[in-house]
Design a protein around this motif. Structure first.
Motif: not given
Length: 500
Positions: A474-500
C-alpha cells in the motif's frame, strides 16, 4: 482565568496595605520656614534736586542734590513678580522733605544759621528772610527755589549671598495712615524666570487670647553677620482692626512683650510679618514701637492689595519648597535632598533651602532618616513583611502554573481537523479470458512482428491483474500522508506528485 484575577487583586491589596502607612505623612505647622524666604529689607530715601535762584547780588543758579532718609523697615513678598507689602511710614515720608532741602541749601549758600530740619525758619536779614520764605513750598510765581523730589526705594532680598545692590521699587498703593500697609512693586532687575519666593497669607487672625506667634525681619541690611531675626510672642485680647491694632502679652507674664517687640520695630523690624503658629502663614504686620508694639491684621493687608489690584499667589519656587519641607520636617532626609536641590536650581540664593539641604545631606541614611526605614522592613516591630511577600510570590507562581496546565488540557481535548474525503478511482477493466502473454518483441534485425489489437488488450489486462495481487504494498503520499490509489500519479488530497 477569573479565579487567577481575583487572587492577583488580593495580592496587590495585601502589598498596598503593608506599604501604605509607611508613606503617609502630615504637613508640618508652626514654623517660619514658609515665610522667612520671602522676608525683605526695605530702605527708602527721598532724592531731592533743588536749584536756588540767588537774586541778592548777581543772578546765580545754585544747584544741590540731597538724599533724605524716609524710613527703614521690613516687608514681605506676596507674588512671584515682586509685589511687596510693608508699612506706609517705611516708604512714604510723613514730613515735607522739600522744607529740609530748602533749609540746607540756604544755610550752605548764604552762610546763615538755619537748622537742617523740617520746620520753616526766619533769619534777621529782611532780604534774605524774604528769599528764604519764597524758597519754601508750596511753589509760587515768585519762588526762589525749584525743587524736584523723587522717592528711591530699595528692597534687599533674603538670599544666601548678600545682595549689595538690591531691587528698585515704587509705591503702587500708599496706606491711609503711617501704620497702614503700603504696596510696592519691584521695577529693577529680576532673578531668573521663576520669580521670587512668596509668603502665604492666612485667612484670619486667631481669636484666642495668648495665641503664640512668630515674627521675622531684618535689623539692618542683610549680610553674613546680620541675618534674618526671628522672635516669638503672644497675642493679647483685643480687636485686630481697632485703633492702633492688637496688642501683645505674655500669658505667663514673664516678659514685657510690647516693649521687647517695640524695640525690634525701632531697630528695623517695623512692618515685619507676624506668622501664625497654626500653619505658618502671615496673620499680620508689626506696627508701633518704643514700649507699645502692636499688630495690624491680615484683612488690612488684603484690603491694601485689593486697592492696588494685586492678587497674592504662590509660584513654582514655593511649590517645590513646600514639597521639600514636607519631607524634611518628617525626617525623610533621603527624599528631601533632591527636592531642596530643585529649589536651589530655581532660586540659587534660597537661604532656608540651602540650610536644610546641608542638614539633609548630613543626616541622610542615618538613624533619624525615615526614608531609610521606609525602604527596609522593620527589625522587631510587629509582624515581619517578608512572609507575606513570599506567600504572595508562591500564590502568583501557582496561579501561573495552573493557568498553563488548564491551557494544555484544553489544547489536547480539541478534535483534530477534519480531512476531506478521498474519492476512489474506478476499478480497472479486467477481462474474463485468461490472459495470454504477448509475443516477444525484438529490436534487432529480425523481421517486423505484427501485434494484433486483441493481443494488446490482453497484455494490459495482465499488467493490471498483477498490480491487484495481495502481495502489492500500500502506498501513501510523502507530503501529507494520505493513502494513494494504485494508478494515482498525484495525491488526491494535497495534489503532490507521486514519487517513483
Amino acid at each position: 482565568m477569573r479565579r487567577q484575577a481575583v487572587v492577583a487583586a488580593g495580592v496587590a491589596a495585601l502589598v498596598v496595605t503593608a506599604v501604605g502607612p509607611a508613606l503617609a505623612h502630615e504637613h508640618p505647622s508652626g514654623l517660619t520656614d514658609l515665610v522667612s524666604p520671602a522676608v525683605v529689607r526695605v530702605e527708602a530715601v527721598a532724592h531731592v534736586d533743588i536749584t536756588l535762584l540767588d537774586h541778592v547780588g548777581e543772578l546765580l543758579h545754585v544747584e544741590r542734590s540731597y538724599d533724605i532718609p524716609i524710613g527703614t523697615g521690613t516687608g514681605v513678598v506676596v507674588t512671584p513678580e515682586g509685589a511687596v507689602v510693608t508699612l506706609n511710614r517705611v516708604v512714604v515720608s510723613q514730613k515735607d522733605v522739600a522744607i529740609l532741602a530748602a533749609n540746607r541749601i540756604f544755610a550752605e549758600h548764604h552762610k546763615v544759621k538755619i537748622p537742617a530740619d523740617y520746620e520753616k525758619h526766619k533769619v534777621k536779614d529782611p532780604i534774605l528772610n524774604h528769599h528764604l520764605k519764597e524758597c519754601y513750598p508750596p511753589k509760587t510765581p515768585l519762588a526762589t527755589c525749584i525743587i524736584d523730589v523723587k522717592p528711591v526705594i530699595t528692597v534687599y532680598p533674603n538670599i544666601a549671598t548678600p545682595d549689595l545692590k538690591g531691587f528698585q521699587a515704587e509705591v503702587t498703593e500708599p496706606g491711609n495712615g503711617p501704620d497702614s500697609p503700603a504696596v510696592l512693586q519691584l521695577t529693577g532687575r529680576t532673578e531668573g524666570g521663576a520669580g521670587l519666593p512668596t509668603a502665604p497669607l492666612a485667612d484670619k487672625v486667631p481669636d484666642k487670647e495668648g495665641s503664640p506667634i512668630n515674627l521675622a525681619g531684618f535689623l539692618a541690611k542683610p549680610s553674613a553677620d546680620k541675618p534674618i531675626k526671628v522672635e516669638i510672642g503672644h497675642l493679647a485680647k483685643g480687636g485686630v482692626s481697632g485703633e492702633g491694632g492688637r496688642p501683645f502679652a505674655d500669658p505667663e507674664k514673664k516678659v514685657d512683650e510690647p516693649s521687647k517687640l517695640g524695640a525690634l520695630a525701632d531697630q528695623g523690624m517695623l512692618g515685619a510679618p507676624i506668622i501664625g503658629d497654626k500653619d505658618g502663614h502671615v496673620i499680620g504686620m508689626l506696627v508701633g514701637g518704643g514700649k507699645d508694639a502692636k499688630m495690624i491684621g491680615v484683612r488690612e493687608i488684603t484690603s491694601a492689595l485689593a486697592k492696588a489690584k494685586v492678587v497674592p499667589r504662590r509660584g513654582t519656587i514655593d511649590a517645590a519648597f513646600e514639597a521639600a519641607l514636607t519631607r524634611f520636617h518628617t525626617n525623610n532626609f533621603t527624599d528631601a535632598v533632591p527636592y531642596f536641590q530643585r529649589v536651589i536650581d530655581l532660586y540659587p540664593g534660597h537661604t532656608v533651602a540651602a540650610a536644610h539641604l546641608k542638614t539633609s545631606l548630613a543626616k541622610r541614611g542615618g538613624a533619624e532618616d525615615t526614608g531609610v526605614r521606609k525602604a527596609a522592613p522593620p527589625a522587631k516591630s510587629g509582624l515581619p513583611l517578608w512572609p507575606f511577600i513570599a506567600l504572595a510570590a508562591v500564590v502568583l507562581v501557582a496561579a501561573l502554573i495552573g493557568t498553563f496546565l488548564l491551557w494544555r488540557g484544553r489544547k489536547r481535548a480539541e478534535p483534530p481537523p477534519q480531512q476531506p474525503p478521498v474519492t476512489p478511482l474506478p476499478p480497472p477493466l479486467v477481462t474474463s479470458a485468461t490472459p495470454t502473454p504477448p509475443p516477444m518483441m525484438d529490436d534487432g534485425a529480425n523481421p517486423t512482428v505484427v501485434v494484433r489489437r486483441s493481443q494488446a488488450f490482453q497484455a494490459v489486462g495482465q499488467l493490471v491483474a498483477q498490480e491487484q495481487q495481495p502481495s502489492t504494498a500500500i502506498k501513501y503520499c510523502t507530503a501529507c500522508g494520505m493513502r494513494l490509489g494504485v494508478a494515482h500519479k498525484f495525491c488526491g488530497y494535497c495534489g503532490h506528485p507521486i514519487e517513483t
